[in-house]
Design an enzyme around this catalytic site. Structure first.
Site, PDB file in Angstrom:
ATOM      1  N   ASN A  98      61.368  53.862 -58.501  1.00 55.51           N
ATOM      2  CA  ASN A  98      59.949  54.938 -59.146  1.00 55.51           C
ATOM      3  C   ASN A  98      60.626  56.291 -58.807  1.00 55.51           C
ATOM      4  OD1 ASN A  98      60.500  54.202 -56.580  1.00 55.51           O
ATOM      5  ND2 ASN A  98      58.275  54.471 -55.899  1.00 55.51           N
ATOM      6  N   ASP A 149      62.409  51.424 -46.791  1.00 60.77           N
ATOM      7  CA  ASP A 149      61.961  51.882 -47.345  1.00 60.77           C
ATOM      8  C   ASP A 149      61.556  53.391 -46.903  1.00 60.77           C
ATOM      9  OD1 ASP A 149      59.890  51.841 -49.543  1.00 60.77           O
ATOM     10  OD2 ASP A 149      58.749  50.984 -48.327  1.00 60.77           O
ATOM     11  N   HIS A 170      63.851  55.034 -51.305  1.00 58.36           N
ATOM     12  CA  HIS A 170      63.471  55.539 -52.378  1.00 58.36           C
ATOM     13  C   HIS A 170      63.922  57.343 -52.048  1.00 58.36           C
ATOM     14  CE1 HIS A 170      60.170  52.727 -53.127  1.00 58.36           C
ATOM     15  NE2 HIS A 170      60.406  52.761 -52.619  1.00 58.36           N
ATOM     16  N   PHE A 171      65.204  57.502 -52.730  1.00 59.03           N
ATOM     17  CA  PHE A 171      65.479  58.810 -52.514  1.00 59.03           C
ATOM     18  C   PHE A 171      65.113  60.313 -53.023  1.00 59.03           C
ATOM     19  CE2 PHE A 171      69.556  57.295 -49.548  1.00 59.03           C
ATOM     20  CZ  PHE A 171      68.718  57.004 -48.858  1.00 59.03           C
ATOM     21  N   HIS A 210      59.559  44.131 -47.524  1.00 58.80           N
ATOM     22  CA  HIS A 210      58.958  44.426 -46.997  1.00 58.80           C
ATOM     23  C   HIS A 210      57.996  44.048 -46.452  1.00 58.80           C
ATOM     24  CE1 HIS A 210      56.897  46.624 -49.747  1.00 58.80           C
ATOM     25  NE2 HIS A 210      57.617  47.682 -49.937  1.00 58.80           N
ATOM     26  N   HIS A 252      57.884  61.842 -48.332  1.00 56.37           N
ATOM     27  CA  HIS A 252      57.027  62.947 -48.873  1.00 56.37           C
ATOM     28  C   HIS A 252      57.033  64.143 -48.423  1.00 56.37           C
ATOM     29  CE1 HIS A 252      54.828  59.475 -51.485  1.00 56.37           C
ATOM     30  NE2 HIS A 252      55.329  59.244 -50.128  1.00 56.37           N
TER      31      HIS A 252
END
Length: 439
Positions: free
Chosen positions: A98, A305, A66-67, A234, A309
């Site tokens: 997302n 994964d 998730h980049f 995952h 944050h």
């Protein structure tokens, strides 16, 4: 740092496609490997790399990241993430939908591909996300490795937690479906049971093993009904691994993250919300069963994964703290350290992090060191140990759940398309990867 189109890597310990080790040379030209031999004669104009004492592996293909670009670039972006990939020996990635806007249309997919063509130092591909309304896009969008379905741990358009809506997607088309398998109804019920508890360790009780198992059972049922290509993202529980050991059709694959192999619920005591992710960390027993399933081929490969944050976001009191942790910089070193500890072999790590991923997603000419394959390579040092240090990380969030762990197998040199993108601690920010193709 050279951007020569011809590279000659000398005296490396080469992991061959059959898993055997050969000390020898590799010649690359115009993005491809052209020769692998015990010794290659001097080639005019080739940039030489003396790899004596180093091990040469195919570049890592990380099939779940998730980049955060577009829309959440304060956490990460395609440039910073791809720099982290280069440092970690990751030469290709598959990114999740997302972002903001969501990657649910051809237009949004095209936007990401355009952004990556300008910003990504490594090769890239992007999933198309499923909603209840975008079936035509799911059937036609390209190029994409597959359809991503959030069965749980999501809100808004990307949450598809009803069997009828899920079945509509499984019933049409033949594109790979990758599922985040957690049962949202179970999670909602458990959230009420554990309301007003602020210890992040409760996260593993709310999104418990049963929540994962229920969703995996449903996805497997629908996959078998329609003989639809299914990938379980995952995988985190012993129960899921045991289920697949008993019934795993040939068209089903599964992955596991390093954190679900190497961390467990005890991590909450030491790193608090930095251990919070979806699906959550599990018990030491789950760790052991997942390791065995991976070694036995019940689980097919590794993904990180990578879901960064900021530390400020993570410092919020649970449950306001977001789930997710970074991983692309440490995954290869973590797995190679496990190999040095006897948990697996280096050849198995190569299969799990390169070859098996390329096979599962139909990515041509990736995942092996052989003539005709793309020159995506990483030289690692298996003789030197170095701790994970926050200040050395290139991910924009600048933290790792593995901070302080003493690891070997760090990338010394990373090569993308025959160009040196990382060497001895320095990133060559002029290199650009290419869009992956999927057969």
């Amino acid at each position: 740092m050279s951007s020569s189109k011809t590279l000659l890597i000398r005296r490396a310990r080469i992991i061959l496609p059959n898993g055997e080790l050969m000390i020898g040379d590799v010649l690359t030209r115009d993005r491809q490997i052209v020769e692998v031999a015990p010794e290659i004669s001097q080639t005019a104009l080739a940039t030489e790399i003396d790899a004596e004492g180093l091990t040469l592996l195919p570049g890592v293909i990380d099939p779940q990241v998730h980049f955060r670009e577009p829309g959440l670039e304060h956490k990460e972006d395609l440039f910073t993430a791809s720099c982290a990939c280069a440092k970690g020996g990751v030469t290709s990635f598959l990114e999740m939908p997302n972002t903001r806007p969501l990657t649910t249309t051809q237009q949004a997919l095209d936007d990401k591909l355009e952004r990556a063509s300008h910003k990504s130092l490594v090769n890239y591909g992007f999933f198309i996300g499923a909603t209840a309304e975008n079936l035509p896009d799911l059937l036609l969008a390209k190029p994409t490795p597959g359809i991503k379905i959030f069965m749980g741990s999501m809100h808004g358009q990307l949450l598809i937690d009803g069997e009828t809506a899920l079945e509509a997607i499984f019933a049409k088309g033949d594109r790979l479906i990758a599922v985040h398998a957690e049962d949202q109804a179970r999670i909602n019920q458990r959230r009420q049971e554990f309301a007003n508890i602020h210890d992040p360790a409760v996260h593993s009780q709310i999104q418990d093993n049963q929540a994962a198992m229920l969703a995996t059972q449903l996805a497997l049922k629908l996959s078998q009904k329609y003989q639809r290509r299914l990938h379980i993202l995952h995988m985190s529980t012993a129960e899921e691994a045991d289920l697949l050991r008993q019934e795993k059709p040939s068209w089903v694959t599964a992955e596991v993250t390093p954190q679900h192999l190497l961390l467990n619920t005890s991590a909450y005591e030491t790193i608090g919300t930095l251990a919070q992710m979806n699906p959550p960390l599990r018990s030491p027993h789950d760790n052991e069963v997942l390791w065995q399933a991976l070694r036995d081929g019940v689980i097919d490969f590794i993904a990180t994964d990578h879901a960064p944050h900021t530390l400020e976001e993570k410092a919020q009191e649970y449950p306001n703290s977001p789930s997710g942790m970074p991983g692309v910089e440490t995954s290869l070193a973590l797995m190679l350290t496990a190999a040095m500890q006897g948990k697996c072999t280096v050849a198995e790590v190569v299969n799990w992090m390169s070859k098996a991923v390329a096979v599962a997603y139909g990515i041509p000419n990736k995942g092996a060191i052989a003539p005709g394959y793309d020159a995506d390579l990483v030289l690692v040092d298996l003789n030197t140990y170095r701790p994970v240090q926050r200040e050395e990380l290139l991910t924009k969030c600048h933290w790792s759940p593995f901070e302080g762990w003493n690891l070997t197998g760090w990338a010394k040199t990373t090569i993308v398309g025959g160009e040196i993108v990382y060497d001895k601690g320095q990133v060559n920010t002029q290199v650009r990867g290419q869009a992956l193709t999927f057969l």
